[in-house]
Design a protein around this motif. Sequence first.
Motif, short mmCIF file in Angstrom:
data_model
loop_
_atom_site.label_atom_id
_atom_site.label_comp_id
_atom_site.label_asym_id
_atom_site.label_seq_id
_atom_site.Cartn_x
_atom_site.Cartn_y
_atom_site.Cartn_z
N LYS B 61 0.82 -1.22 0.00
CA LYS B 61 0.00 0.00 0.00
C LYS B 61 0.85 1.26 0.00
O LYS B 61 0.47 2.28 -0.58
N LEU B 64 2.23 1.86 -3.44
CA LEU B 64 1.19 2.34 -4.35
C LEU B 64 0.63 3.71 -3.96
O LEU B 64 -0.30 4.20 -4.57
N GLY B 65 1.17 4.28 -2.90
CA GLY B 65 0.73 5.61 -2.51
C GLY B 65 -0.62 5.66 -1.82
O GLY B 65 -1.20 6.72 -1.64
N ILE B 66 -1.16 4.49 -1.43
CA ILE B 66 -2.42 4.49 -0.69
C ILE B 66 -2.15 4.96 0.74
O ILE B 66 -2.94 5.67 1.33
N TYR B 81 6.90 7.00 -8.73
CA TYR B 81 5.69 6.23 -8.93
C TYR B 81 4.56 7.06 -9.53
O TYR B 81 3.83 6.62 -10.41
#
Lengths: 344, 256
Positions: B61, B64-66, B81
């Motif tokens: 996460k 993925l930059g969540i 990213y």
Amino acid sequence: MLGSFAVLRKQSLLGDAISHAALPGIAIAFLITGAKDTNTLLIGALISGLIGTFWIKSIVTKTHLKSDTALGLILSLFFGFGMLLLTFIQKQPNANQAGLDKYLFGQAATLVESDVWMMAIVTGLCLIVMLTFWKEFKILLFDADYTKTLGFNTKFIDILITTFIVLAIVLGLQTVGVVLMSAMLLAPAAAARQWTNSLSVMVFLAAIFGAFSGVFGTAISASQNNLSTGPVIVLVASVFVAFSFIFSPSRGLLFKQIRVIKNRRDLELHKTLAFMHHIAETHKDISHPHAIKLLNNFQGYTKSTLQKLVEKDYVQINGNMWSLTKTGFETAANLYTKQSTEDE
Amino acid sequence: MNTPIENKTSSSKEKIAVKVDDLTVAYNYKPVLWDIDLEIPEGVLMAIVGPNGAGKSTLIKSILGILKPIAGSVSIYGKPYEKQRQLVAYVPQKGSVDWDFPTTALDVVMMGTYGSLGWIKRPGQKEKKAALEALEKVGMLAFKSRQISQLSGGQQQRIFLARALVQNAAIYFMDEPFQGVDATTEIAIINILKELRKAGKTVIVVHHDLQTVPEYFDWVTFLNVKKIATGPVKDIFNDDNLTKTYGINYKVSIQE
């Protein structure tokens, strides 16, 4: 309409919190302007409703509190503050003060033409925004993290949805009031969810249910003396919900119960047939007759199940004896072996 | 089975698909991930293993930059990213969404096309065709109009996989795709993953079943808040690293 989104976000209580949070906004707007101009008051409601909502959101993200706790906290805090301001206003020597409490329970009768126009315009605006960002709304509601990885600005979509929910609530305040507003937001959506598995149909149905509740509610309250409109509208909406919960074909309680009973009957029938098959298998000739008495050893057996099997042409009865027909034998042999393929 | 990897490791211009530098993530006071450095070469099928709470999902996460890391950076093929999103697809944990949501299997898979569509534009025939193809790949074409709550756990997982396939990415991140699925689905999924690797894609999977690591994967990262080890399965998947990661004396027989 917008309630559908709130229901699907499992934030049903948000509407309640927003409407309560709007109250101090109304009071403050009145205190500042000293006049009872509807638009100013609603702008006050909008602002304090938004503040309340984003407070709730930040409480949830920044502390360990669950969202229901945060909602409850903000709801009572704002409502308490709003009530305090209302009592304060009532002690003021201002002739205009009376009538602010109509926002508590709503009073559709006080609506004037300009209010209705205002509502129509905002509703149209909501509709346009909803249709434009339909795809974005849908994916955010379903899977927010994934939406983020696709490169969408989830915060923006979130704020957009929330703003329009707040807007819808604030507009409804005049009609049904702070206390009952959340029912108006949620009831049509909850009812609509029962009838469909498609988001677009659900939103459409919710809009229709909402509109009908409004029309019927107003008609009923107009035909009787001393029935206030807001509560009647909410009651009509609740009737829609109750009706949907019971009668919807796929999710409704009535049809679910009917299906359960039917399934149980089918199972009993199948069990009896399987038992007969078991007995018939001991003979080379499947149509060899057996005594009906034999079946008494089997629990699920009743006269009526036997009768039904005869009707379906699975079994033949000859005096005290029964025998399986060819179709009956084949059906019994195939029972529940290819269940997965024929299922639906 | 090992040949493509040996080619890659021995070749001097090995391409790095994902590079993580000094990544540190904390929820409150305690760090969940501490100073992670990671290089994932292109074309590997990599498992992330570690005990519960080791930060496996958190690692994905934050890549993925969540989640927002406290420190560290992530680059995809040498660029940040944020600029390379279209190269990356994500399969979240099945339990992370409400499967009672009023929508169909096909609709969910179509969501995979939303990223390339961008704002406001609606999916059209082209997107629908891509979604149907992905559904066929995961063997779910017959269920396309099925309401998603009426799918089994394994079928739901396949739908998620199809949604990622539609994105046609170069790197796939999957969070426990084998959780709660039956043997048939597990085999179907692993076959798709191996196909992806064959097509030169990089696949990173949070994985729980240590027994199947040597069979399914060619690259592995051991994680327990800190990175314990990372590399080819045949070199580093041993009792020593397992013990270091899980804290108990672990014995897994590796049959080569």
